[in-house]
Design an enzyme around this catalytic site. Sequence first.
Site, PDB file in Angstrom:
ATOM      1  N   CYS A  76       0.826  -1.204   0.000  1.00 16.41           N
ATOM      2  CA  CYS A  76       0.000   0.000   0.000  1.00 16.41           C
ATOM      3  C   CYS A  76       0.864   1.260   0.000  1.00 16.41           C
ATOM      4  O   CYS A  76       1.673   1.484   0.910  1.00 16.41           O
ATOM      5  CB  CYS A  76      -0.921  -0.024   1.221  1.00 16.41           C
ATOM      6  SG  CYS A  76      -1.666   1.561   1.632  1.00 16.41           S
ATOM      7  N   CYS A 111       0.281   3.575   2.949  1.00 14.59           N
ATOM      8  CA  CYS A 111       0.898   3.025   4.168  1.00 14.59           C
ATOM      9  C   CYS A 111       2.377   3.385   4.236  1.00 14.59           C
ATOM     10  O   CYS A 111       2.900   3.726   5.304  1.00 14.59           O
ATOM     11  CB  CYS A 111       0.735   1.515   4.214  1.00 14.59           C
ATOM     12  SG  CYS A 111      -0.979   0.937   4.182  1.00 14.59           S
TER      13      CYS A 111
END
Length: 443
Positions: free
Chosen positions: A67, A70
């Site tokens: 991600c 993230c």
Amino acid sequence: MLFLFVSIFLLLAPASLPSIAAAETEQQKQQQFAVDGGKVLKLDESNFDAAISTFDYILVDFYAPWCGHCKRLAPELDKAARILAELKQPLVIAKIDADKYKRVGSKYDIDGYPTLKIFMHGVPTDYYGPRKADLLVRFLKKFIAPDVAILNSDSAISEFVEAAGTSFPIFIGFGLNESAISHFAVKYKKRAWFSVAKDFSDKIMEFYDFDKIPALVARHPNYDEQSIFYGPFEEKFLEDYIKQSLLPLALPITEETLRLLKDDERKVILMILEDETDERSKGLVKLLKAAASANRDFVFVFVGFKQWQEFAESFEVSKKTKLPKMVVWDGDEEYFSVVGSDSIKDEDQGSQITQFIQGYKDGNVIQKRISSASFMGFVNSMIGVGTVTIIVFVVAVVMIIQSLKEEPLRVGTRDEGDYPSSSTSQPEARQPLHSGDKQDKED
């Protein structure tokens, strides 16, 4: 004498040993999760439950290694963890790969990355605050602060307001006993700051614009708004005021503010503007705030067609629609148009807004459903990758099943009149999802 001492020790030992053992157990738990220099703890399925039960306050980042959001969040959490570890009441930051440890992710309904949850004494709460390190620290301090701050001087009031920042509304009870609001301070702690000022000067009264006590002042620093409640300070009236003051008078619609609306049970009066940044729209927003001040049983919001076209289109608005337009929304999939009052003309706009509200109260409405295509556009912008994946998967399965139902082509040529062309033999093509679709949850 020795016999007497031994007897007393044996009598007291059974009572003291459990407390010693408990202290050792707690110390062992803390050692298991030693926070070295305020580093972010890395959790997995084997130690997750122990971690959230060991620390009174722990912020958990449910992430996925692939991600992008993230990866950008990680260094901000690292910075914040070092600062939060030095507080008198430390707050720990941890992370878990929820894509790998799916059991934990499923238990806490994780459907997008990154998802942040703060566990207070083991109880999870979604974190929707800022994600830059300095702002995140200020936001998280809210959760470990006293339920009601006691302020004994002008400087204490100023310091409290400064420390509170702009992310939450601030309630200050002047000349009010903390017991009057302590229950609500606990109930709404996740959404506001609460304090009582015991001693203050006339200069403070002038600054906060109240002329008698007791008075409860609600401030929205981010929107430069304030309201004052002089009572009655009975439970029902006090809670009604607090609930109605958790949001500003007129709220701009964004993905973040849509989440705030979920926690409010009031109907939403929505004004759709062409461009919420132009001067004409700013004037309308001021009129909307005036109407909101007199009608606190509604939530008043606004959105610019230019700022969020997909959202506006959900309410039968297009580039050809005469704006501004008003509707009453239930916060879900239904809304109401007021007959003859949905469009706001240029003259006497304040009276038109009042007429619209009265028309709704009188039941002079047409009930409608949000346009499904546009609705999915802005809803998908709020949900995570897991849900979007499920939707795509279901659509794919339906299309495959439909294609299997088709009659196979015969060998050789055929007259086009014998068989319908591919453009009409299958169901009408689905519209593609709008730009709200994301591979991972937005910051």
